[in-house]
Every structure is written in C-alpha cells, then in structure tokens.
Enzyme design. Structure first.
Site, PDB file in Angstrom:
ATOM      1  N   ASN A  10       0.869  -1.180   0.000  1.00  0.00           N
ATOM      2  CA  ASN A  10       0.000   0.000   0.000  1.00  0.00           C
ATOM      3  C   ASN A  10       0.902   1.223   0.000  1.00  0.00           C
ATOM      4  O   ASN A  10       1.509   1.553   1.012  1.00  0.00           O
ATOM      5  CB  ASN A  10      -0.896  -0.037   1.249  1.00  0.00           C
ATOM      6  CG  ASN A  10      -1.762   1.202   1.367  1.00  0.00           C
ATOM      7  OD1 ASN A  10      -1.802   2.041   0.454  1.00  0.00           O
ATOM      8  ND2 ASN A  10      -2.452   1.360   2.487  1.00  0.00           N
ATOM      9  N   TRP A  11       0.976   1.864  -1.163  1.00  0.00           N
ATOM     10  CA  TRP A  11       1.899   3.000  -1.288  1.00  0.00           C
ATOM     11  C   TRP A  11       1.380   4.251  -0.581  1.00  0.00           C
ATOM     12  O   TRP A  11       2.108   5.223  -0.441  1.00  0.00           O
ATOM     13  CB  TRP A  11       2.124   3.313  -2.767  1.00  0.00           C
ATOM     14  CG  TRP A  11       2.970   2.297  -3.495  1.00  0.00           C
ATOM     15  CD1 TRP A  11       3.786   1.344  -2.940  1.00  0.00           C
ATOM     16  CD2 TRP A  11       3.111   2.159  -4.916  1.00  0.00           C
ATOM     17  NE1 TRP A  11       4.415   0.631  -3.915  1.00  0.00           N
ATOM     18  CE2 TRP A  11       4.021   1.107  -5.146  1.00  0.00           C
ATOM     19  CE3 TRP A  11       2.559   2.823  -6.010  1.00  0.00           C
ATOM     20  CZ2 TRP A  11       4.393   0.710  -6.434  1.00  0.00           C
ATOM     21  CZ3 TRP A  11       2.922   2.415  -7.292  1.00  0.00           C
ATOM     22  CH2 TRP A  11       3.836   1.381  -7.486  1.00  0.00           C
ATOM     23  N   LYS A  12       0.137   4.251  -0.199  1.00  0.00           N
ATOM     24  CA  LYS A  12      -0.486   5.422   0.448  1.00  0.00           C
ATOM     25  C   LYS A  12      -0.242   6.679  -0.405  1.00  0.00           C
ATOM     26  O   LYS A  12      -0.163   6.573  -1.634  1.00  0.00           O
ATOM     27  CB  LYS A  12       0.032   5.554   1.879  1.00  0.00           C
ATOM     28  CG  LYS A  12      -0.169   4.248   2.675  1.00  0.00           C
ATOM     29  CD  LYS A  12       0.037   4.390   4.142  1.00  0.00           C
ATOM     30  CE  LYS A  12      -0.197   3.031   4.819  1.00  0.00           C
ATOM     31  NZ  LYS A  12      -0.108   3.070   6.265  1.00  0.00           N
ATOM     32  N   HIS A 102      -9.446   1.191   5.318  1.00  0.00           N
ATOM     33  CA  HIS A 102      -8.143   1.349   5.964  1.00  0.00           C
ATOM     34  C   HIS A 102      -8.294   2.275   7.175  1.00  0.00           C
ATOM     35  O   HIS A 102      -9.095   3.208   7.143  1.00  0.00           O
ATOM     36  CB  HIS A 102      -7.127   1.919   4.965  1.00  0.00           C
ATOM     37  CG  HIS A 102      -5.719   1.852   5.475  1.00  0.00           C
ATOM     38  ND1 HIS A 102      -5.228   2.760   6.383  1.00  0.00           N
ATOM     39  CD2 HIS A 102      -4.725   0.967   5.250  1.00  0.00           C
ATOM     40  CE1 HIS A 102      -3.975   2.431   6.683  1.00  0.00           C
ATOM     41  NE2 HIS A 102      -3.649   1.344   6.004  1.00  0.00           N
ATOM     42  N   GLU A 104      -6.652   4.646   8.128  1.00  0.00           N
ATOM     43  CA  GLU A 104      -6.456   6.070   7.815  1.00  0.00           C
ATOM     44  C   GLU A 104      -7.704   6.662   7.167  1.00  0.00           C
ATOM     45  O   GLU A 104      -8.000   7.842   7.350  1.00  0.00           O
ATOM     46  CB  GLU A 104      -5.207   6.215   6.920  1.00  0.00           C
ATOM     47  CG  GLU A 104      -3.937   5.968   7.730  1.00  0.00           C
ATOM     48  CD  GLU A 104      -2.790   5.340   6.964  1.00  0.00           C
ATOM     49  OE1 GLU A 104      -2.791   5.371   5.715  1.00  0.00           O
ATOM     50  OE2 GLU A 104      -1.877   4.799   7.631  1.00  0.00           O
ATOM     51  N   GLU A 174      -4.992  -5.093  10.683  1.00  0.00           N
ATOM     52  CA  GLU A 174      -3.953  -4.085  10.857  1.00  0.00           C
ATOM     53  C   GLU A 174      -4.167  -3.368  12.180  1.00  0.00           C
ATOM     54  O   GLU A 174      -4.946  -2.404  12.246  1.00  0.00           O
ATOM     55  CB  GLU A 174      -4.030  -3.050   9.740  1.00  0.00           C
ATOM     56  CG  GLU A 174      -3.824  -3.612   8.359  1.00  0.00           C
ATOM     57  CD  GLU A 174      -3.288  -2.555   7.425  1.00  0.00           C
ATOM     58  OE1 GLU A 174      -2.236  -2.794   6.845  1.00  0.00           O
ATOM     59  OE2 GLU A 174      -3.892  -1.480   7.304  1.00  0.00           O
ATOM     60  N   GLY A 180       2.957   2.027  10.772  1.00  0.00           N
ATOM     61  CA  GLY A 180       3.924   3.116  10.610  1.00  0.00           C
ATOM     62  C   GLY A 180       4.702   3.439  11.868  1.00  0.00           C
ATOM     63  O   GLY A 180       5.390   4.457  11.936  1.00  0.00           O
ATOM     64  N   SER A 220       3.819  -2.328  10.045  1.00  0.00           N
ATOM     65  CA  SER A 220       5.285  -2.338  10.156  1.00  0.00           C
ATOM     66  C   SER A 220       5.924  -3.648   9.702  1.00  0.00           C
ATOM     67  O   SER A 220       6.949  -4.062  10.245  1.00  0.00           O
ATOM     68  CB  SER A 220       5.717  -1.997  11.595  1.00  0.00           C
ATOM     69  OG  SER A 220       5.298  -0.698  11.941  1.00  0.00           O
ATOM     70  N   GLY A 241       2.965  -1.206   4.172  1.00  0.00           N
ATOM     71  CA  GLY A 241       2.946   0.220   3.874  1.00  0.00           C
ATOM     72  C   GLY A 241       4.338   0.718   3.527  1.00  0.00           C
ATOM     73  O   GLY A 241       4.832   0.518   2.412  1.00  0.00           O
ATOM     74  N   GLY A 242       4.994   1.336   4.494  1.00  0.00           N
ATOM     75  CA  GLY A 242       6.297   1.980   4.277  1.00  0.00           C
ATOM     76  C   GLY A 242       7.302   1.122   3.520  1.00  0.00           C
ATOM     77  O   GLY A 242       7.967   1.604   2.595  1.00  0.00           O
TER      78      GLY A 242
END
Ligand SMILES: O=C[C@H](O)COP(=O)(O)O
Length: 263
Positions: A10-12, A102, A104, A174, A180, A220, A241-242
């Site tokens: 997930n590149w966000k 998600h 977010e 998640e 993150g 993470s 993610g990251g």
C-alpha cells in the site's frame, strides 16, 4: 484448502506516476528470477489513482506477473460526487484489488461500518476484490478487547454480503498501534486475531468459505518479520505500507519463503 499468499504494498500518498513506473520496473526486475520461491505467491501494489494507468500500461506491455489496485473506491456507481472514483472506472484500468476501510480512511475521513460495507459491495459489483482493513487502536489493545473490537468491524464490513462474494474477500488485520510505528505485532498477536477472523467467517458463512478466505497482517511488516508472521496458520499474507516503497525491501518481503526457517 490451500490459500495463495498475497503480499500487497500500500503506497499510500506516495509516488507520482513516474516514480510509480520506476518502482514497478525495479520490483519486476528484482522478482524476475525468483520463480523457485515465488511461484505461488501473489504480489500486488496499491497505487494512487494518478498512477494506476501508468502501472497498468507497464504491467500489460511487459506482461508482468504483478497485480495492482487502488487505495479507495467510491460507494457510488456514478453521479454528482465530486472527486470520487467509481468501481467501473477502476475496473476499466484492470485493477484487481482495492483497499477498503483502511484505518487512515476511518480516522481521517470518518468512514464507519456502513460506508465500509457499501464500498466492499461497490468493489464486488465491479469485479474488484476488496481488501477490507480492520484492527484495533492502542487503547483497545491495552484493555485486551482486540478480538471483540476487530470482529465487530468484520461484521460491519460484511453486512448483507452474500457468500458468493464473501468467498473472495481479503481481510487485512492491521492493528492501528503497529501502523507506521515500527512496532510490529508478535506472530502470536497476529495469529490470535487472524484466527478469530477466520472463526467469525465460519460463523457468518460456513467452514469451507472461511477456509478459503485470505487474512493478511499489516503493521510495520519488514523483510525481517514476514517469515515468522507467515508461519502462523491463519496469516495468509501482508499488507505492507512503508516498506513497499523500497522495491528491494518489498521484493525481499514477497520472497519470504526463501528466508523462512529451514528453507
Ligand atoms: O496498509 C498498510 C498499513 O497501514 C501498514 O503500514 P506500515 O507497513 O507502514 O506500518
């Protein structure tokens, strides 16, 4: 029932379409000779809307064995909904997956169970598989209510979803405190909730359906932690993610089998 592992990045809100192109090219190159440990692992990237067309062009032109998707979908099919992107529009771009619910989106856009359920339905209506995200915050975890809280989100997201759709859903557990933060859940923590999610699917539908649904862990995830997470019986992949922004690290995550204990 054998479930094909899914490693989804997930590149966000990162990477413009040129950067997305470079990232996919590099990722494909890194995975090119990974056949022996990678054959039956699905790898996907969830890009910004502005990058999806470029990713599609590249995947089609080079016939890459890479799936791609979006990070959100409108609950509406069409109409006066400025700024929204519909399932039909995404489907025209060859999108396989879309993240729904998600944390977010839930936190910054006020998406609750009803919206998440509507988006889940909208994705299926357009032939796109929703990756439904669920998971508790730190306060809930500290109170020890993570299973109950997360299962309530599962109930909400799948409300009124018929079995012929639910059998294809992907659920990503998640825990918000792990997103993150660098603080990855222990494999046992992930298994506790992922196993409970599968149990709830069996209650809502049946054992056979539950046994076929992929439940991912996200929060993470790194190349150093994925193999142990994947060793848990109810963890079928990762929503990354990251670490998915770095093709080398993401490729290592996708090749988790090569660094699983004993391989
Ligand atoms: O969708 C991905 C998750 O939010 C995990 O993000 P992270 O790997 O940066 O913790």
């Amino acid at each position: 029932m054998a479930r094909t592992p899914l490693i989804a990045g997930n590149w966000k809100l990162n990477l413009d379409h040129l950067e997305a192109t470079h990232t996919v090219q590099k990722l494909a190159w890194l995975l090119r000779d990974a056949k022996h440990d990678f054959d039956d692992v699905e790898v996907a990237v969830l890009a910004s809307f502005t990058s999806i067309r470029s990713v599609q062009t590249l995947v089609d032109a080079d016939q890459l064995e890479l799936k791609y998707g979006a990070q959100d979908i409108s609950q509406h099919a069409s109409g006066a909904y400025t700024g929204e992107v519909s399932g039909a529009q995404l489907s025209k771009l060859g999108v396989s997956y879309v993240a729904v619910g998600h944390s977010e989106r839930r936190e910054y856009h006020g998406e609750g169970d009803e919206v998440v359920a509507a988006k889940t339905k909208a994705a299926f209506d357009s032939g796109i598989v929703p990756i439904v995200c669920v998971g508790e915050g730190l306060d809930v975890r500290k109170a020890g209510d993570q299973v109950e809280y997360t299962l309530a989100q599962v109930d909400g997201a799948l409300k009124d979803l018929p079995a012929d759709k639910a059998k294809d859903v992907v659920i990503a557990y998640e825990p918000v405190w792990a997103i993150g933060t660098g603080e990855v859940a222990t494999p046992a923590d992930a298994q506790e909730v992922c196993g409970a999610i599968r149990g709830r699917l069996a209650e809502l539908y049946d054992d056979e359906l539950a046994a076929g649904v992929r439940v991912l862990y996200g929060g993470s995830v790194k190349s150093g932690s994925i193999a142990q997470l994947m060793a848990e019986p109810d963890v079928d992949g990762g929503l990354v993610g990251g670490a998915s922004l770095d093709p080398e690290e993401f490729a290592k995550i996708a090749r988790f089998r090569s660094h699983q204990v004993g391989l």
